[in-house]
Design a protein around this motif. Structure first.
Motif, PDB file in Angstrom:
ATOM      1  N   ALA A 145       0.832  -1.210   0.000  1.00 20.81           N
ATOM      2  CA  ALA A 145       0.000   0.000   0.000  1.00 20.81           C
ATOM      3  C   ALA A 145       0.860   1.250   0.000  1.00 20.81           C
ATOM      4  N   ALA A 146       1.962   1.213   0.739  1.00 25.48           N
ATOM      5  CA  ALA A 146       2.867   2.371   0.754  1.00 25.48           C
ATOM      6  C   ALA A 146       3.418   2.654  -0.636  1.00 25.48           C
ATOM      7  N   ARG A 147       3.673   1.591  -1.407  1.00 27.96           N
ATOM      8  CA  ARG A 147       4.152   1.784  -2.784  1.00 27.96           C
ATOM      9  C   ARG A 147       3.053   2.275  -3.712  1.00 27.96           C
ATOM     10  N   SER A 148       1.823   1.833  -3.475  1.00 27.35           N
ATOM     11  CA  SER A 148       0.730   2.058  -4.425  1.00 27.35           C
ATOM     12  C   SER A 148      -0.005   3.372  -4.211  1.00 27.35           C
ATOM     13  N   LEU A 149       0.023   3.899  -2.997  1.00 32.93           N
ATOM     14  CA  LEU A 149      -0.712   5.124  -2.691  1.00 32.93           C
ATOM     15  C   LEU A 149       0.080   6.356  -3.086  1.00 32.93           C
ATOM     16  N   ARG A 150      -0.614   7.349  -3.556  1.00 31.92           N
ATOM     17  CA  ARG A 150       0.017   8.654  -3.739  1.00 31.92           C
ATOM     18  C   ARG A 150       0.079   9.324  -2.358  1.00 31.92           C
ATOM     19  N   VAL A 151       0.958  10.298  -2.204  1.00 29.63           N
ATOM     20  CA  VAL A 151       1.067  10.998  -0.932  1.00 29.63           C
ATOM     21  C   VAL A 151      -0.281  11.630  -0.589  1.00 29.63           C
ATOM     22  N   GLY A 152      -0.749  11.394   0.621  1.00 30.67           N
ATOM     23  CA  GLY A 152      -2.058  11.875   1.034  1.00 30.67           C
ATOM     24  C   GLY A 152      -3.151  10.837   0.869  1.00 30.67           C
ATOM     25  N   GLY A 153      -2.858   9.738   0.151  1.00 34.96           N
ATOM     26  CA  GLY A 153      -3.822   8.656   0.021  1.00 34.96           C
ATOM     27  C   GLY A 153      -3.917   7.854   1.308  1.00 34.96           C
ATOM     28  N   VAL A 154      -4.914   6.973   1.379  1.00 37.67           N
ATOM     29  CA  VAL A 154      -5.149   6.246   2.621  1.00 37.67           C
ATOM     30  C   VAL A 154      -5.277   4.743   2.380  1.00 37.67           C
ATOM     31  N   LEU A 155      -4.760   3.985   3.342  1.00 41.32           N
ATOM     32  CA  LEU A 155      -4.989   2.545   3.423  1.00 41.32           C
ATOM     33  C   LEU A 155      -6.062   2.311   4.470  1.00 41.32           C
ATOM     34  N   CYS A 156      -7.113   1.602   4.107  1.00 37.44           N
ATOM     35  CA  CYS A 156      -8.218   1.307   5.015  1.00 37.44           C
ATOM     36  C   CYS A 156      -8.304  -0.201   5.211  1.00 37.44           C
ATOM     37  N   ILE A 157      -8.246  -0.640   6.458  1.00 37.96           N
ATOM     38  CA  ILE A 157      -8.297  -2.070   6.776  1.00 37.96           C
ATOM     39  C   ILE A 157      -9.452  -2.316   7.731  1.00 37.96           C
ATOM     40  N   TYR A 158     -10.345  -3.210   7.346  1.00 37.41           N
ATOM     41  CA  TYR A 158     -11.473  -3.606   8.189  1.00 37.41           C
ATOM     42  C   TYR A 158     -11.217  -4.992   8.746  1.00 37.41           C
ATOM     43  N   GLY A 159     -11.489  -5.149  10.039  1.00 36.71           N
ATOM     44  CA  GLY A 159     -11.380  -6.451  10.670  1.00 36.71           C
ATOM     45  C   GLY A 159     -11.105  -6.298  12.152  1.00 36.71           C
ATOM     46  N   PRO A 160     -10.923  -7.412  12.860  1.00 37.49           N
ATOM     47  CA  PRO A 160     -10.588  -7.345  14.275  1.00 37.49           C
ATOM     48  C   PRO A 160      -9.100  -7.056  14.457  1.00 37.49           C
ATOM     49  N   PHE A 161      -8.749  -6.402  15.557  1.00 40.55           N
ATOM     50  CA  PHE A 161      -7.355  -6.149  15.893  1.00 40.55           C
ATOM     51  C   PHE A 161      -7.120  -6.431  17.369  1.00 40.55           C
ATOM     52  N   LEU A 162      -5.880  -6.764  17.694  1.00 39.38           N
ATOM     53  CA  LEU A 162      -5.438  -6.747  19.076  1.00 39.38           C
ATOM     54  C   LEU A 162      -5.004  -5.322  19.423  1.00 39.38           C
ATOM     55  N   ILE A 163      -5.254  -4.905  20.630  1.00 35.23           N
ATOM     56  CA  ILE A 163      -4.803  -3.605  21.125  1.00 35.23           C
ATOM     57  C   ILE A 163      -3.858  -3.872  22.289  1.00 35.23           C
ATOM     58  N   ASP A 164      -2.632  -3.364  22.179  1.00 35.04           N
ATOM     59  CA  ASP A 164      -1.613  -3.620  23.206  1.00 35.04           C
ATOM     60  C   ASP A 164      -1.437  -5.111  23.451  1.00 35.04           C
ATOM     61  N   GLY A 165      -1.530  -5.880  22.362  1.00 34.97           N
ATOM     62  CA  GLY A 165      -1.289  -7.305  22.447  1.00 34.97           C
ATOM     63  C   GLY A 165      -2.434  -8.131  22.968  1.00 34.97           C
ATOM     64  N   LYS A 166      -3.599  -7.518  23.181  1.00 32.41           N
ATOM     65  CA  LYS A 166      -4.711  -8.239  23.789  1.00 32.41           C
ATOM     66  C   LYS A 166      -5.970  -8.114  22.935  1.00 32.41           C
ATOM     67  N   PRO A 167      -6.797  -9.173  22.906  1.00 33.72           N
ATOM     68  CA  PRO A 167      -8.107  -9.064  22.237  1.00 33.72           C
ATOM     69  C   PRO A 167      -8.972  -8.034  22.962  1.00 33.72           C
ATOM     70  N   THR A 168      -9.819  -7.383  22.225  1.00 36.30           N
ATOM     71  CA  THR A 168     -10.656  -6.335  22.808  1.00 36.30           C
ATOM     72  C   THR A 168     -11.873  -6.885  23.535  1.00 36.30           C
ATOM     73  N   THR A 169     -12.239  -8.139  23.257  1.00 36.16           N
ATOM     74  CA  THR A 169     -13.378  -8.759  23.919  1.00 36.16           C
ATOM     75  C   THR A 169     -13.101 -10.245  24.086  1.00 36.16           C
TER      76      THR A 169
END
Length: 224
Positions: A145-169
């Protein structure tokens, strides 16, 4: 303006890759998440688009790409998918949409994304990719994405994430365990790990809560 209002109490669904019906892969998650994902995408697209091109990585069945293309006719969409068996499904969903390019095979891990123009996109979008693929795919997504985006463009990722190494629920902890049992290389990724993969060209600007304990993460392409 789109206002995001959800019931956050929904439990995370079990992994389901979907089934094929008359050549179209039908994803059970699409009906649940298509509206909130579209709303979040609209809120986070660059306010001053340059290329008006959006790249989707891991398009899967093609349902999301077709949905976005109908709602954003001024943008051109480039769907891609690692599973080449899904390319006909993507083409079928998007066959009557003039602003959708022919779907391309794409391995996110590849150091060069064949057919994808560097600096050619206002946005790169990935839905439910990072947790159902090896960690190398997440690294490849951020670097590609860093290669493909023009400056100012955005990468958007949908899904679950860990926060500080832990599941949120607790349900996400169970979901993560089920993914790793299915394939030890899969699993929910820590958002800080993605930050590291994208640095220094991608800088996280948002992490918005979404239904079913998911998030909509947004990284902006910055000057080197």
């Amino acid at each position: 303006k789109f206002i995001l209002t959800y019931d956050m109490a929904f439990a995370a669904p079990a992994f389901d890759a979907g089934t094929y019906v008359s050549g179209l892969r039908v994803s059970p998650a699409f009906a649940r998440n298509c509206a909130p994902i579209l709303a979040a995408l609209l809120q986070n697209l660059p306010s001053q688009p340059t290329t008006r091109c959006i790249l989707e990585v891991a398009s899967g069945p093609g349902e999301h790409c077709a949905h976005w293309a109908k709602e954003l006719p001024a943008y051109t969409f480039q769907p891609t998918e690692y599973d080449t068996n899904a390319l006909p499904s993507i083409s079928a969903y998007c066959k009557d949409l003039p602003n959708v390019q022919k779907p391309l095979p794409l391995d996110a891990v590849a150091p060069v994304w064949e057919g994808i123009d560097p600096d050619g996109f206002d946005a790169v979008v990935a839905v439910n990719l990072c947790h159902i693929s090896p960690v190398g795919a997440s690294r490849g997504l951020m670097e590609g994405a860093a290669r493909s985006l023009r400056v100012g463009g955005v990468l958007c990722i949908y899904g679950p994430f860990l926060i500080d190494g832990k599941p949120t629920t607790e349900s996400n902890a169970n979901f993560d365990a089920s993914l790793r049992a299915r394939d030890p290389s899969w699993g929910i990724r820590d958002v800080a790990e993605l930050d590291g993969f994208g640095a220094p060209l991608l800088r996280r600007k948002a992490l918005e809560p979404m239904p079913a304990n998911n998030f909509f993460g947004v990284w902006e392409r910055v000057q080197p």
